[in-house]
Motif scaffolding. Structure first.
Motif, PDB file in Angstrom:
ATOM      1  N   ALA A   1      60.878   9.877 -30.462  1.00  0.00           N
ATOM      2  CA  ALA A   1      59.461   9.539 -30.582  1.00  0.00           C
ATOM      3  C   ALA A   1      58.734  10.498 -31.509  1.00  0.00           C
ATOM      4  O   ALA A   1      57.750  10.131 -32.160  1.00  0.00           O
ATOM      5  CB  ALA A   1      58.810   9.546 -29.206  1.00  0.00           C
ATOM      6  N   ARG A   2      59.204  11.748 -31.581  1.00  0.00           N
ATOM      7  CA  ARG A   2      58.537  12.738 -32.435  1.00  0.00           C
ATOM      8  C   ARG A   2      58.952  12.640 -33.894  1.00  0.00           C
ATOM      9  O   ARG A   2      58.281  13.185 -34.767  1.00  0.00           O
ATOM     10  CB  ARG A   2      58.839  14.152 -31.916  1.00  0.00           C
ATOM     11  N   GLU A   3      60.054  11.954 -34.172  1.00  0.00           N
ATOM     12  CA  GLU A   3      60.565  11.918 -35.544  1.00  0.00           C
ATOM     13  C   GLU A   3      59.558  11.355 -36.546  1.00  0.00           C
ATOM     14  O   GLU A   3      59.350  11.945 -37.616  1.00  0.00           O
ATOM     15  CB  GLU A   3      61.874  11.131 -35.585  1.00  0.00           C
ATOM     16  N   PRO A   4      58.883  10.202 -36.263  1.00  0.00           N
ATOM     17  CA  PRO A   4      57.888   9.713 -37.240  1.00  0.00           C
ATOM     18  C   PRO A   4      56.760  10.704 -37.473  1.00  0.00           C
ATOM     19  O   PRO A   4      56.288  10.879 -38.600  1.00  0.00           O
ATOM     20  CB  PRO A   4      57.372   8.426 -36.589  1.00  0.00           C
ATOM     21  N   GLU A   5      56.335  11.379 -36.399  1.00  0.00           N
ATOM     22  CA  GLU A   5      55.261  12.359 -36.533  1.00  0.00           C
ATOM     23  C   GLU A   5      55.702  13.524 -37.407  1.00  0.00           C
ATOM     24  O   GLU A   5      54.963  13.975 -38.286  1.00  0.00           O
ATOM     25  CB  GLU A   5      54.854  12.863 -35.148  1.00  0.00           C
ATOM     26  N   GLU A   6      56.937  13.999 -37.170  1.00  0.00           N
ATOM     27  CA  GLU A   6      57.443  15.108 -37.977  1.00  0.00           C
ATOM     28  C   GLU A   6      57.629  14.684 -39.430  1.00  0.00           C
ATOM     29  O   GLU A   6      57.364  15.451 -40.357  1.00  0.00           O
ATOM     30  CB  GLU A   6      58.773  15.598 -37.392  1.00  0.00           C
TER      31      GLU A   6
END
Length: 224
Positions: free
Chosen positions: A213-218
């Motif tokens: 879930a954090r990958e797009p944000e990163e």
């Protein structure tokens, strides 16, 4: 449930064990006669000698608590037979060992002292025991000084309780055997290599899900 609900007139269970809600539903669903027989035959406000012996044989207990807003939590405690200590017919104590540091059950008790314990014998008698009442938290030092609960063999091998929970018995009653499965004990050391084992602390994949879930944000931060 407020005094002025549409069903308040059905609340005629004054003097009976249990909650207003269950008394109202007993009238709505026509189960009051059965309920009153159960209350009369099975519900007591102290531990009988048979209940005390039963608790002394148990190796596990399910612990239900709720915070001041009614948000519930159910936990599990286990140890050798007798790890839950029966003080007398009106009190029992169970140990709290080092865990994940969340202290959910103890935190709820700080806000709302009511607790529900469920002991289930899955191995021999196939029966359960409910114990409900207010709980208080006590230190390991106080438990040792007042009740002699300091030795490791009174809690679990190789572990010492960090604190104890004292439960005062307000209700105690049977959980019938009808739907309790028969289980067999197995030494954990004898489980074969094919046995499934938890993958560390992330057995249910929460860490992996959050990482994805954090990958797009990163990625967005990197692009910026």
């Amino acid at each position: 449930m407020g005094q002025h609900t549409p069903y308040a007139a059905l609340d005629d269970g004054e003097g009976l064990p249990g909650s207003r809600g269950e008394h109202i539903l007993q009238r709505l669903f026509a189960t009051r006669d059965r309920a009153e027989r159960f209350y009369e035959r099975q519900v007591v406000d102290r531990l009988t000698p048979h209940m005390r012996d039963f608790v002394a044989r148990q190796e596990m207990v399910f612990v239900g608590t709720a915070d001041a807003a009614g948000n519930c939590d159910t936990s599990f405690r286990a140890g050798p037979p007798g790890f839950v200590h029966v003080v007398d017919d009106g009190r029992l104590m169970y140990p709290e060992f080092r865990g994940n540091g969340v202290l959910a059950s103890l935190g709820n008790i700080m806000e709302n002292a009511h607790i529900s314990l469920l002991f289930v014998d899955f191995f021999e008698d196939l029966v359960g025991l409910h114990v409900n009442g207010p709980a208080t938290i006590t230190t390991a030092y106080d438990a040792a000084r007042r009740y002699g609960l300091a030795d490791e063999d009174r809690t679990a091998p190789g572990r010492r309780a960090e604190r104890w929970v004292m439960v005062e018995v307000e209700e105690a009653y049977i959980h019938c055997s009808k739907h309790i499965p028969l289980l067999t004990r197995q030494d954990r050391r004898e489980r074969g290599p094919q046995a499934r084992r938890p993958a560390g602390d992330d057995y249910f994949g929460v860490g992996r899900v959050r990482s994805v879930a954090r990958e797009p944000e990163e990625a967005g931060k990197s692009a910026g």
